[in-house]
Design a protein around this motif. Sequence first.
Motif, PDB file in Angstrom:
ATOM      1  N   PRO A  50       0.825  -1.219   0.000  1.00  0.00           N
ATOM      2  CA  PRO A  50       0.000   0.000   0.000  1.00  0.00           C
ATOM      3  C   PRO A  50       0.856   1.264   0.000  1.00  0.00           C
ATOM      4  N   PRO A  51       0.307   2.379  -0.530  1.00  0.00           N
ATOM      5  CA  PRO A  51       1.008   3.660  -0.423  1.00  0.00           C
ATOM      6  C   PRO A  51       1.086   4.043   1.054  1.00  0.00           C
ATOM      7  N   LEU A  52       2.250   4.471   1.524  1.00  0.00           N
ATOM      8  CA  LEU A  52       2.425   4.707   2.961  1.00  0.00           C
ATOM      9  C   LEU A  52       2.207   6.170   3.326  1.00  0.00           C
ATOM     10  N   ASN A  53       0.981   6.650   3.107  1.00  0.00           N
ATOM     11  CA  ASN A  53       0.616   8.015   3.502  1.00  0.00           C
ATOM     12  C   ASN A  53      -0.320   7.985   4.699  1.00  0.00           C
ATOM     13  N   GLY A  54      -0.294   9.055   5.493  1.00  0.00           N
ATOM     14  CA  GLY A  54      -1.214   9.175   6.620  1.00  0.00           C
ATOM     15  C   GLY A  54      -1.076   8.038   7.605  1.00  0.00           C
ATOM     16  N   LEU A  55       0.145   7.548   7.782  1.00  0.00           N
ATOM     17  CA  LEU A  55       0.364   6.365   8.619  1.00  0.00           C
ATOM     18  C   LEU A  55       0.280   6.689  10.113  1.00  0.00           C
TER      19      LEU A  55
END
Length: 128
Positions: A50-55
């Motif tokens: 998955p794209p690792l944004n807002g983790l």
Amino acid sequence: MRTCLLAAALVIASTGTGLAQDAAAGQAVFKRLCFPCHDAGPGAKVKLGPPLNGLDGRQAGTIPGFNYSEANKTSGIKWSDATFPEYIKNPMQRMPGTRMAFAGVRDEKDIANLWAYLKQFDDSGNTK
Ligand code: HEC
């Protein structure tokens, strides 16, 4: 003038390397170790992972548009200063059954820098 110099010296001291977390160094670690499977930042796409944004502060397994394993979805992990370093040291041990086939990051400083890099992104990949 004297106070001014002192202030400048303090700024240099606080942004110097040492043990401070360094998002730029973290980006280099990310490019080296994670980029084959993950994207991060503005316009980040789903790759093998998955794209690792807002983790930071997010419940594991909840990035929209990614088909997670049951292990990832039900891990109960909430990504934070405490859980991310622990996980990334040995993902397959911390999350048995994860599809993330990755041995882990050993170097504590690399881990701190990596998290400094990742936690700066909000859900849309902009820096907070
Ligand atoms: C070989 C490909 C691969 C590599 C390399 C890899 N990952 Fe992953 N990662 C995945 C996959 C696939 C998943 C989804 C796992 C699942 O659903 O079980 C994942 C999941 C994750 C998650 C959980 C996300 C969530 O929303 O719960 C995090 C955090 C993560 N990876 C961080 C990293 C970091 C940081 C690195 C580099 C140090 C890295 N990964 C390297 C493939 C990879």
